[in-house]
Structures are given as C-alpha cells and as structure tokens.
Design an enzyme around this catalytic site. Structure first.
Site, PDB file in Angstrom:
ATOM      1  N   LEU A  14       8.715 -15.212 -43.379  1.00  0.00           N
ATOM      2  CA  LEU A  14       7.104 -16.321 -44.514  1.00  0.00           C
ATOM      3  C   LEU A  14       7.495 -16.870 -45.264  1.00  0.00           C
ATOM      4  O   LEU A  14       6.750 -17.719 -46.120  1.00  0.00           O
ATOM      5  CB  LEU A  14       6.125 -14.554 -44.901  1.00  0.00           C
ATOM      6  CG  LEU A  14       5.631 -14.057 -44.505  1.00  0.00           C
ATOM      7  CD1 LEU A  14       4.978 -13.005 -45.143  1.00  0.00           C
ATOM      8  CD2 LEU A  14       4.090 -14.450 -43.498  1.00  0.00           C
ATOM      9  N   LYS A  64      22.432 -10.882 -45.644  1.00  0.00           N
ATOM     10  CA  LYS A  64      22.917  -9.763 -46.990  1.00  0.00           C
ATOM     11  C   LYS A  64      24.311  -9.415 -47.964  1.00  0.00           C
ATOM     12  O   LYS A  64      24.339  -9.411 -48.991  1.00  0.00           O
ATOM     13  CB  LYS A  64      21.846  -8.970 -47.346  1.00  0.00           C
ATOM     14  CG  LYS A  64      20.286  -9.584 -47.482  1.00  0.00           C
ATOM     15  CD  LYS A  64      19.229  -8.827 -47.849  1.00  0.00           C
ATOM     16  CE  LYS A  64      17.502  -9.044 -47.910  1.00  0.00           C
ATOM     17  NZ  LYS A  64      17.060  -8.647 -48.699  1.00  0.00           N
ATOM     18  N   ASP A 100      15.071  -8.147 -55.399  1.00  0.00           N
ATOM     19  CA  ASP A 100      14.456  -7.651 -54.797  1.00  0.00           C
ATOM     20  C   ASP A 100      14.466  -6.381 -56.019  1.00  0.00           C
ATOM     21  O   ASP A 100      13.072  -6.285 -56.076  1.00  0.00           O
ATOM     22  CB  ASP A 100      15.553  -6.410 -53.620  1.00  0.00           C
ATOM     23  CG  ASP A 100      15.359  -6.976 -52.446  1.00  0.00           C
ATOM     24  OD1 ASP A 100      14.690  -8.438 -52.485  1.00  0.00           O
ATOM     25  OD2 ASP A 100      15.928  -7.266 -51.006  1.00  0.00           O
ATOM     26  N   GLY A 123      14.753   6.870 -48.800  1.00  0.00           N
ATOM     27  CA  GLY A 123      15.994   5.520 -48.125  1.00  0.00           C
ATOM     28  C   GLY A 123      16.989   5.476 -48.888  1.00  0.00           C
ATOM     29  O   GLY A 123      17.151   5.929 -50.304  1.00  0.00           O
ATOM     30  N   ALA A 124      18.104   4.503 -48.213  1.00  0.00           N
ATOM     31  CA  ALA A 124      19.309   4.187 -49.590  1.00  0.00           C
ATOM     32  C   ALA A 124      19.331   3.388 -48.847  1.00  0.00           C
ATOM     33  O   ALA A 124      21.171   2.780 -48.892  1.00  0.00           O
ATOM     34  CB  ALA A 124      20.241   5.388 -49.140  1.00  0.00           C
TER      35      ALA A 124
END
Length: 270
Positions: A14, A64, A100, A123-124
C-alpha cells in the site's frame, strides 16, 4: 528526488498509494514506486539506487534486518530495535530509521490508550519487537512479552522493565489481570493465519483496559470484536500503518508534517 518501497513480495504494498497521496497533497511531484529486491540483493540495490537518483526508500520483508550492516548510520530506534524500515540518502550516506514503534505510540495516543503502565505484548518478532521496545523505553512501568518460544522473548527483553513469558492461557490470564493494555503483534486473527485458541485473558483485563491489534486486515479481528463486546477500548493496526508512513515521509523530506492532515489524506485513498 525519487522514492521507493523494496521487498519480496512487494508489488501488493500500500506504500505507493499512501505516499503518492501525501506527496500530491503537499504539492510535490515526486515519484514513489514499488521495486522488487530479492533476499541477498541489497548491496546491488543500494549501488543502483545511488546511481539512479533514489533519495529514500521503505523496506519490508525480507530486508528489515539485512539492511543493518550495509548502512552508513542508524537512527536511535533502528539501532535499538535491530531493524530498519525507512532509509534516507543524506550527503551520500545511507541512514536507516525505524518508524514502527513511533507509529504504534501515535496510534495508541490517538485511541486514548496511552499512557499505559503495564502492558502485555503478544509475539516477539517483526512489529511486536519494535512495539515492545518502544513502549518499554517510553514510559511503561512493565512490559511482558509473551511468545510461544520463550527464548525468543527473552532475547527481546533487553530493558530492565521488560519480562519474557510463555504464550499460554493461564499465563496470559495472570498477566492481563495486572495490565491496562494488551497489544497483539502476532498474525493470529489474520485471514488464513489461525485464531487465538482461548480468549479468556480478555476477561481478566481491568475495567477500562485497551486492546490494540497490529493487524488491519480484517479491520475487526475476533480479538477486537470480543474486546468491544466487553466494553474495552479497541483499535486495529490501520492508525499505526498511517502514522509510521507519515513519520517515514518526514524522514524523506527532512521536515515535520501535520499528522492529522496527512492521516485524512491517507484514509481517503485506502
């Protein structure tokens, strides 16, 4: 000036739509395109980008973390999170940033969920890592990182106010009884990615607690639906996506932007 988003896959991104809308609103005739770069192809891309007038790019999977050793400088969040999603060319040097965490913080503030003192992050990896570290370094009293692989959560918990925990129903209930915010950084609830086996932890949350789900498609996950049914504050990941894009464009243009105005522009094209 030319801007891109790189990754593999990336043609579904997007980002071109979002950034092109903001650039047009600002009266800037700057192209922003998607460019496929396969894993291992970053050195060649960086050389090509300099030669072809690319002044900045966003990076998604699988780049990343791979970008880190290839850049000349890292911004504070990029260094802390060990991941880069925004890269700018300044004085011939590639400088990496990560938006982020800042995007999540802005989204939480907008949704009335910040400040929060005790936070459970589910989550990690990926976004969960950036979110947990940003919240832990920005005023949270305690951040519990719950992950199916405990060792991965332990590696993430590098600050004294962070604690690793296992991702199981009993542990989640116990931690949520103390928390005022839960953040889902897993893919549970995303279409085709499985579902939470037990939502009992929602019942343990304090009155007035917030639930933030980094997923934005579907717009309302089962987690958010159940949180709303219990009268909790609930927010999906779209505001985070919007704000992290605005922060990225601020880096590209090297100037602050009106987040409220830019957010409206982005919403109009999504």
């Amino acid at each position: 000036m030319r801007l891109q988003v790189i990754g593999d896959p990336v043609l579904h991104s997007l980002s071109p739509r979002i950034h092109s809308a903001m650039l047009a609103e600002l009266g800037l005739d700057v192209p922003y395109t998607a460019h496929v770069v396969k894993k291992g192809g970053l050195p060649e891309y960086l050389a090509w980008a300099k030669e072809n007038g690319i002044t900045g790019f966003n990076a998604t999977m699988p780049h990343k973390e791979d970008l880190l050793p290839l850049l000349d400088e890292l911004g504070e969040d990029a260094g802390r999170f060990g991941a880069v999603n925004t890269v700018c060319l300044r004085g011939g040097k590639w400088i990496g940033h990560n938006t982020d965490g800042a995007g999540c913080l802005a989204a939480l503030d907008e949704a009335g969920m910040w400040p929060a003192k005790k936070i459970v992050v589910l989550g990690a990896g990926g976004a969960a890592k950036a979110i947990a570290l940003k919240l832990a370094s920005f005023g949270a009293e305690r951040v519990w990182v719950c992950n199916r692989t405990l060792a991965k959560a332990e590696r993430l918990c590098t600050l004294p106010n962070m604690t690793a925990a296992v991702f199981d129903p009993d542990t989640l209930k116990r931690l949520c009884a103390e928390a005022d915010l839960v953040v889902n950084g897993t893919n549970l609830g995303m279409e085709g990615q499985g579902q939470f086996p037990d939502f009992g932890f929602l019942e343990a949350l304090r009155e007035g607690a917030g639930v933030f789900d980094a997923i934005y498609h579907p717009a309302e996950t089962e987690l958010l639906k159940r949180a709303k049914e219990r009268g909790m504050k609930a927010c999906n990941g779209l505001p985070m996506l919007i704000h992290q894009a605005i922060f990225a464009l601020e880096y590209f243009l090297d100037r602050p932007l009106d987040h409220e105005r830019m957010a409206e522009v982005i919403k109009s094209v999504l």
